[in-house]
Scaffold this active site. Structure first.
Site, PDB file in Angstrom:
ATOM      1  N   CYS A  98      10.190   1.048   2.595  1.00 26.86           N
ATOM      2  CA  CYS A  98      11.173   0.017   2.968  1.00 26.86           C
ATOM      3  C   CYS A  98      12.587   0.564   2.924  1.00 26.86           C
ATOM      4  CB  CYS A  98      11.036  -1.190   2.049  1.00 26.86           C
ATOM      5  SG  CYS A  98      11.194  -0.791   0.298  1.00 26.86           S
TER       6      CYS A  98
ATOM      7  N   LYS B  47      -2.253  -8.063  -7.946  1.00 28.72           N
ATOM      8  CA  LYS B  47      -3.073  -8.013  -6.741  1.00 28.72           C
ATOM      9  C   LYS B  47      -2.531  -6.904  -5.849  1.00 28.72           C
ATOM     10  CE  LYS B  47      -2.747  -9.667  -2.825  1.00 28.72           C
ATOM     11  NZ  LYS B  47      -3.232  -8.437  -2.110  1.00 28.72           N
ATOM     12  N   PRO B  48      -3.149  -5.706  -5.919  1.00 24.38           N
ATOM     13  CA  PRO B  48      -2.697  -4.602  -5.069  1.00 24.38           C
ATOM     14  C   PRO B  48      -3.226  -4.756  -3.647  1.00 24.38           C
ATOM     15  CG  PRO B  48      -4.573  -3.896  -6.370  1.00 24.38           C
ATOM     16  CD  PRO B  48      -4.262  -5.313  -6.801  1.00 24.38           C
ATOM     17  N   ALA B  49      -2.666  -3.981  -2.736  1.00 24.88           N
ATOM     18  CA  ALA B  49      -3.119  -3.993  -1.347  1.00 24.88           C
ATOM     19  C   ALA B  49      -4.529  -3.430  -1.246  1.00 24.88           C
ATOM     20  CB  ALA B  49      -2.171  -3.180  -0.471  1.00 24.88           C
TER      21      ALA B  49
ATOM     22  N   ARG C 240      10.674  10.753   3.431  1.00 28.41           N
ATOM     23  CA  ARG C 240      10.015  10.454   2.164  1.00 28.41           C
ATOM     24  C   ARG C 240       8.836   9.522   2.451  1.00 28.41           C
ATOM     25  NH1 ARG C 240      12.165   6.380  -2.390  1.00 28.41           N
ATOM     26  NH2 ARG C 240      10.859   6.990  -4.140  1.00 28.41           N
TER      27      ARG C 240
ATOM     28  N   TRP D  62       0.799  -1.222   0.000  1.00 23.61           N
ATOM     29  CA  TRP D  62       0.000   0.000   0.000  1.00 23.61           C
ATOM     30  C   TRP D  62       0.836   1.278   0.000  1.00 23.61           C
ATOM     31  CZ3 TRP D  62       1.679   2.667   4.118  1.00 23.61           C
ATOM     32  CH2 TRP D  62       2.164   1.960   5.220  1.00 23.61           C
ATOM     33  N   ASN D  63       2.118   1.203   0.334  1.00 22.38           N
ATOM     34  CA  ASN D  63       2.847   2.452   0.591  1.00 22.38           C
ATOM     35  C   ASN D  63       3.213   3.234  -0.671  1.00 22.38           C
ATOM     36  OD1 ASN D  63       4.660   0.340   0.053  1.00 22.38           O
ATOM     37  ND2 ASN D  63       6.322   1.317   1.166  1.00 22.38           N
TER      38      ASN D  63
ATOM     39  N   GLU E  90      14.951  -5.201  -9.245  1.00 18.81           N
ATOM     40  CA  GLU E  90      13.965  -4.497 -10.072  1.00 18.81           C
ATOM     41  C   GLU E  90      14.619  -3.250 -10.630  1.00 18.81           C
ATOM     42  OE1 GLU E  90       9.628  -5.566  -8.430  1.00 18.81           O
ATOM     43  OE2 GLU E  90      10.750  -4.289  -7.042  1.00 18.81           O
TER      44      GLU E  90
ATOM     45  N   GLU F  25      11.009  -8.351  -3.022  1.00 19.03           N
ATOM     46  CA  GLU F  25      11.531  -7.116  -2.433  1.00 19.03           C
ATOM     47  C   GLU F  25      10.890  -6.994  -1.072  1.00 19.03           C
ATOM     48  OE1 GLU F  25      11.826  -3.872  -0.814  1.00 19.03           O
ATOM     49  OE2 GLU F  25      10.494  -3.027  -2.350  1.00 19.03           O
TER      50      GLU F  25
ATOM     51  N   SER G 124       6.361  -7.377   3.307  1.00 20.09           N
ATOM     52  CA  SER G 124       7.126  -7.723   4.493  1.00 20.09           C
ATOM     53  C   SER G 124       7.896  -9.018   4.312  1.00 20.09           C
ATOM     54  CB  SER G 124       6.200  -7.854   5.701  1.00 20.09           C
ATOM     55  OG  SER G 124       5.412  -9.020   5.601  1.00 20.09           O
TER      56      SER G 124
END
Length: 490
Positions: free
Chosen positions: A297, A187-189, A291, A163-164, A471, A263, A242
């Site tokens: 992360c 599949k997004p949060a 930021r 989500w971030n 990535e 990641e 996570s």
């Protein structure tokens, strides 16, 4: 559904799709259930989205599988031009996309604009990489044959994003997948699904064929993703999230030997030596820590400041953090928005309490704000002991935890004393020392006299339990390729 809007949003939220996007069609899903989307700035429901079932997910896999051969056979130049058009449309609509991100994520509007620019750049970068996926030809050492190497699309990719950074974490995966000739299911949060659906509509407008990108949201992520990973049509998993969830997904992917790019979490050290340019170190700290309000992360998690500069650094950092304007993410005056939800707010508060109980001293902030929404003020804590939870867990919030050190060897040992290894920051005027320390730090990325290292043209990723693969850069497209060797005699 309770829907509240703010006069500070310039677009009609009802124009943003909220159903599943499968095979180029918008559909509510097999279940009538919906997922509420909150505005972290108020804590109120602003929309709801479809809640995909396992059957919906398998339909999305089927759509991606069916679209795969034609997309893989599409000329690289054609794929390149479609990706370039995605970039152009994102730039044209950056204001709307930034407001949408701020609305559902809570991040300051300036940060959201930065995210849209960063996210769009992945389409420009990989539009250029799509036509440069070169193979190799060489002669076998024995002279018996030629060695021909090709890079072919790996197949259907399942992409799971957090989500971030709801735009950038998606485009960082979708762009290289499409450039390589793969199709995908995103599949997004569920905290920030609207950005993903808005972008899905944009991809279609840019010319991405039906079924090449599919987007589903679900509250049963574990079961839905597991079912997709056990489908033999799926050959790639790219996950950002996570370390805890990453471990579980790696176990799931092992059953069908799916290629995985992971990641995962970070616990970034920010090292300031006595000889550092103080002003540059403070500027770097504000970027590395604040930021996205610290919900990244790559955020600086542990500040190690050499004793000779700690007083000046602590004072300046406290002044800068205390001066930040806290408010609704979509307010133009906001410099630090809310955290994502109540759970995050409570967790951050617990980390601060634990640190102070162990001897840490709060220099500014330290207590959640008593108002609607999920607000924790920018906080600086000094003299944080090594055994404090805040020094060992990802903070994911606007908290700077400071400790001191004496020697180079001491700080390197402390910085490496973690299961994570995503990024580290080093500030020193001595370039030799900086490079020496950078080589010894166990991290996939180093910001040397910089508080920002992320770049679509650079390989992003970590070591140890911060992930697998890279990535961005040319490495990013190779993550979505199978390498084929052909032995040829002519």
């Amino acid at each position: 559904m309770t829907q509240t809007m703010t006069s500070q949003i310039s677009f009609d939220l009802k124009q943003v799709p909220t159903d599943l996007y499968i095979a180029g069609k918008w559909r509510p899903g097999a279940s009538a259930r919906r997922i509420d989307v909150l505005d972290p700035s108020t804590g109120l429901v602003i929309s709801d989205v479809a809640d995909a079932t396992i059957e919906d997910a398998l339909d999305a896999v089927q759509a991606a599988y069916d679209a795969g051969p034609a997309w893989a056979a599409t000329a690289p130049r054609k794929r390149s031009e479609i990706l370039r058009r995605c970039f152009e449309l994102m730039v044209e609509r950056k204001d709307m996309l930034a407001e949408l991100i701020s609305l559902e994520n809570g991040k300051a509007l300036s940060d959201a604009h930065g995210e849209v620019t960063y996210a769009a750049e992945f389409f420009r970068w990989f539009s250029e990489e799509a036509v440069r996926l070169n193979g190799e030809i060489s002669t076998a050492p024995s002279g018996a044959n030629k060695i021909v190497v090709q890079h072919q699309p790996i197949g259907v990719a399942v992409l799971v994003t957090p989500w971030n950074f709801p735009a950038a974490m998606a485009t960082r995966k979708i762009a290289p997948a499409l450039a390589a000739g793969c199709t995908c299911v995103l599949k997004p949060a569920t905290e920030t699904p609207l950005t993903a659906y808005a972008l899905a509509a944009l991809y279609a407008e840019a010319g991405v064929p039906d079924g090449v990108v599919n987007v589903i949201t679900t509250e049963r992520s574990g079961a839905v993703v597991s079912k997709m990973l056990h489908d033999p049509r799926v050959r790639k998993l790219s996950f950002t999230g996570s370390t805890e969830v990453g471990r579980k997904l790696l176990h799931e992917a092992a059953d069908t030997i799916i290629s995985c790019s992971m990641e995962l979490g970070g616990n970034a050290p920010f090292i300031v030596f006595d000889d550092a340019d103080l002003d540059a170190a403070i500027e770097g700290a504000m970027v590395a820590k604040m930021r996205n309000g610290g919900e990244a992360c790559t955020a600086a998690n542990r500040f190690y400041v050499q004793t000779g500069i700690v007083e000046a650094f602590s004072q300046k950092l406290t002044e800068r953090m205390a001066a930040l304007t806290v408010g609704a993410g979509y307010s133009k005056s906001t410099q630090c928005g809310p955290v994502i939800n109540r759970k995050a707010l409570d967790r951050i508060g617990g980390l601060v309490t634990d640190a102070t109980e162990r001897g840490g001293k709060v220099l500014t902030g330290g207590t959640a704000l008593d108002q609607d929404g999920f607000y924790f003020p920018p906080t600086v804590i000094r003299d944080v002991p090594a055994d404090a939870a805040i020094a060992n867990e990802e903070i994911f919030g606007p908290i700077a935890a400071l400790s001191t050190f004496e020697s180079e060897d001491e700080v390197i040992a402390a910085a490496n004393n973690t299961e994570y290894g995503l990024i580290a920051y080093v500030f020193t005027r001595d370039l030799g020392r900086g490079l020496r320390v950078a080589e010894r730090l166990e991290a996939g990325m180093i910001g040397l006299n910089r508080g920002l290292a992320s770049d679509p043209a650079a390989p992003f990723g970590g070591v140890k339990q911060s992930g697998l693969g890279r990535e961005g850069a040319h490495h990013g497209i190779l993550e979505f390729c199978e390498t084929k060797y052909i032995a040829v005699t002519w």
